[in-house]
Design an enzyme around this catalytic site. Structure first.
Site, PDB file in Angstrom:
ATOM      1  CG  ASP A   1      -1.887  -1.201   1.573  1.00 38.84           C
ATOM      2  OD1 ASP A   1      -2.194  -1.732   0.404  1.00 38.84           O
ATOM      3  OD2 ASP A   1      -1.774  -1.784   2.288  1.00 38.84           O
TER       4      ASP A   1
ATOM      5  CD  GLU B   1      -8.587  -2.157  -1.262  1.00 37.12           C
ATOM      6  OE1 GLU B   1      -9.455  -2.514  -0.263  1.00 37.12           O
ATOM      7  OE2 GLU B   1      -8.040  -3.238  -1.862  1.00 37.12           O
TER       8      GLU B   1
HETATM    9  C1  6LW Z   1      -5.416  -1.927   2.417  1.00 36.96           C
HETATM   10  C2  6LW Z   1      -6.302  -1.817   1.082  1.00 36.96           C
HETATM   11  C3  6LW Z   1      -5.536  -3.068   0.350  1.00 36.96           C
HETATM   12  O1  6LW Z   1      -5.927  -0.994   3.374  1.00 36.96           O
HETATM   13  O2  6LW Z   1      -5.215  -3.730   1.282  1.00 36.96           O
HETATM   14  O3  6LW Z   1      -4.393  -3.462  -1.499  1.00 36.96           O
HETATM   15  C4  6LW Z   1      -5.588  -3.372   2.523  1.00 36.96           C
HETATM   16  N1  6LW Z   1      -5.354  -2.826  -0.852  1.00 36.96           N
HETATM   17  O4  6LW Z   1      -6.380  -0.756   0.507  1.00 36.96           O
HETATM   18  C5  6LW Z   1      -4.529  -3.638   3.606  1.00 36.96           C
HETATM   19  O5  6LW Z   1      -3.210  -3.611   3.316  1.00 36.96           O
END
Ligand code: 6LW
Length: 500
Positions: free
Chosen positions: A14, A174
């Site tokens: 991330d 996300e």
């Molecule tokens: C993070 C989310 C993700 O919060 O994995 O790859 C989660 N994306 O954005 C945990 O690292």
């Protein structure tokens, strides 16, 4: 410039990046490990040096009850008016917060909490306004990328939380980040989940509140259709511009093993992919929307050498930088010397959701030779390849009735076994050796006169696909002790990587 991905190897997921002057700064998630949020700097986006962590004090982050792969999720780093900000989620307590510093090499503030839910918080500054984005549900129960304005001095919300974009329909929208580029507002996010279907999508609009129009050819970056290719799971990224005006995206991805029933055990790593803006203001990324291992493109950073550290020892690492603890350690159990490490074991073993006596380095590459000289008076001490409390392989010295033994223990879910148990007479000079390869680890002990082979264990049982979770294998030095609390002594630690 020609460079090879990943640009930061091992469990550093991330990533988020910002540029101040001629220097780039990068942070990533750290989950249940402490200190929290590793912090790196670079002059060329390829060579990164860890300069510390953002969460170094136990008062900044509650991790004591954190489950594995809970704790500190995706952070964002931004710079505004002379001050650095890092915002993240403690997924275990379900709180979004930020910390700040005026000195990137110094300490960060105590947390300021923001009363907006979801995960993956991000900040966007413009004029005197601070926009706070996360992915979750807004005040009306609508889910998507949620935004409010905050008072950056206190973290107090100044507006209600409103969903500003719902992505393109992929699962797990996300990692939102907002930018203003040529008078347009861009919202970059990840979708598809952080596994093989991961991707980066984006939208743009005339105002920071939206409405946002999706890029017509989303996803702008994904390796999900490159079946069998080593680099998979690319997604969750942050844009940055270099001095010549070139754009880049720093993002996560992982390196898989196997072609059909593929898996990865080194965790999600940091990748760099070029971004190209077209005249109409939409951008594309990478090679036909994918991230290959190599890029060779003209850029600001021609004439540089991609450097990779191949050997890690006590002498050439700093305890407070690359090394990490599981949850919040009891400092009294650690004596961190210049060329010797002393660990005092407690009743807490590696199998528990607490803080065993453990200090570790991320495994950064598939092929490695790891060795350490270990001595004990009682209890158990050794090297562990640690994915989580239910998935770890240990090679250790242990006190037993009548003497000492070397053990190889494989912990895979419900199966916990000591595979090899070898009594030894002279424990004065015992080295534990692990050779890591793509598909298996091999275990040895070196006694004064002989090297004994203790067999192998498959890497796949420590992978995210088997163990689950968002982390990668950490090479840990550990001790546990059911009785007398004496210190185990570790010397001559070496981890040599064989790559490139
Ligand atoms: C993070 C989310 C993700 O919060 O994995 O790859 C989660 N994306 O954005 C945990 O690292």
């Amino acid at each position: 410039m020609k460079y090879k991905n990943p640009v930061i190897k091992g469990f550093y997921p991330d990533p988020s990046v910002c540029k101040v002057g001629d220097t780039y700064y990068l942070v990533c998630s750290s989950m249940q490990y402490f200190p929290g949020v590793p912090l790196f700097e670079s002059k060329d986006l390829v060579n990164w040096k860890q300069i510390g962590h953002c969460l170094t004090r136990k008062s900044q982050i509650k991790l004591d009850k954190s489950n594995s792969s809970g704790g500190v999720f995706a952070p964002t780093i931004r710079y505004n008016n002379g001050r650095f900000y890092m915002t993240t989620t403690n997924a275990t307590t379900q709180q979004n917060f930020y910390v700040w510093t005026d000195d990137i090499y110094g300490e960060w503030s105590d947390p300021l909490f923001v009363n907006q839910g979801g995960i993956d918080p991000s900040l966007y500054f413009e004029d005197n306004n601070t926009y706070f984005m996360s992915n979750g549900e807004d005040d009306n129960g609508i889910s998507g990328i949620v935004q409010c304005e905050i008072d950056i001095a206190t973290g107090k919300k100044l507006t209600s939380s409103r969903t500003i974009w719902q992505g393109t329909g992929g699962r797990f929208l996300e990692g939102p980040h907002m930018y203003k580029i040529n008078e347009m507002y861009y919202l970059v996010a990840a979708e598809g989940g952080t596994e093989f279907g991961h991707m980066i999508t984006y939208a743009r609009g005339d105002s920071p509140y939206g409405p946002f129009k999706s890029y017509p050819y989303n996803p702008v970056l994904t390796n999900r259709n490159l079946g069998g290719y080593e680099i998979q799971g690319v997604g969750h990224g942050d844009l940055v511009q270099d001095d010549k005006g070139n754009w880049w995206i720093i993002h996560l991805g992982f390196r898989q093993i196997g072609q059909w029933l593929a898996y990865h055990h080194l965790g999600r790593e940091v990748f760099l992919t070029p971004v190209f803006f077209a005249e109409d203001g939409w951008f594309t990324a990478g090679y036909k929307g994918t991230t290959p291992q190599y890029f060779d493109i003209p850029s600001t950073f021609d004439n540089f050498i991609q450097y990779e550290k191949k050997c890690y020892t006590f002498e050439n690492t700093e305890w407070d930088k690359e090394w990490c603890y599981i949850r919040l350690p009891n400092d009294e159990n650690y004596i961190l010397g210049e060329n010797v490490l002393k660990l005092r074991g407690t009743k807490i073993t590696l199998d528990e959701l607490e803080s065993p006596t453990f200090i570790g380095l991320r495994q950064k590459d598939f092929k490695a030779a790891i060795s350490c000289n270990v001595s004990i008076l009682d209890g158990e001490a050794g090297i562990t390849l640690y994915m989580d409390e239910n998935h770890h392989y240990d090679l250790a010295l242990r006190k037993c009735t009548g003497g000492y033994e070397v053990i190889k223990r494989l912990n895979i879910g419900d199966i916990k076994s000591v595979e090899e148990q070898l009594e030894i007479k002279n424990i004065n000079n015992v080295s534990l050796i692990i050779q890591a390869d793509h598909e298996a680890y091999s275990f040895f002990i070196q006694l004064e006169k002989e090297k004994i082979n203790l067999g192998t264990a498959q890497t796949k049982y420590l992978s995210s696909e088997i163990a689950g979770g968002f982390t990668g294998v950490i090479i840990g030095l550990y001790a546990s002790n059911q009785g007398n609390y004496t210190y185990a002594c570790f010397k001559d630690f070496k981890c040599n990587y064989f790559s490139f």
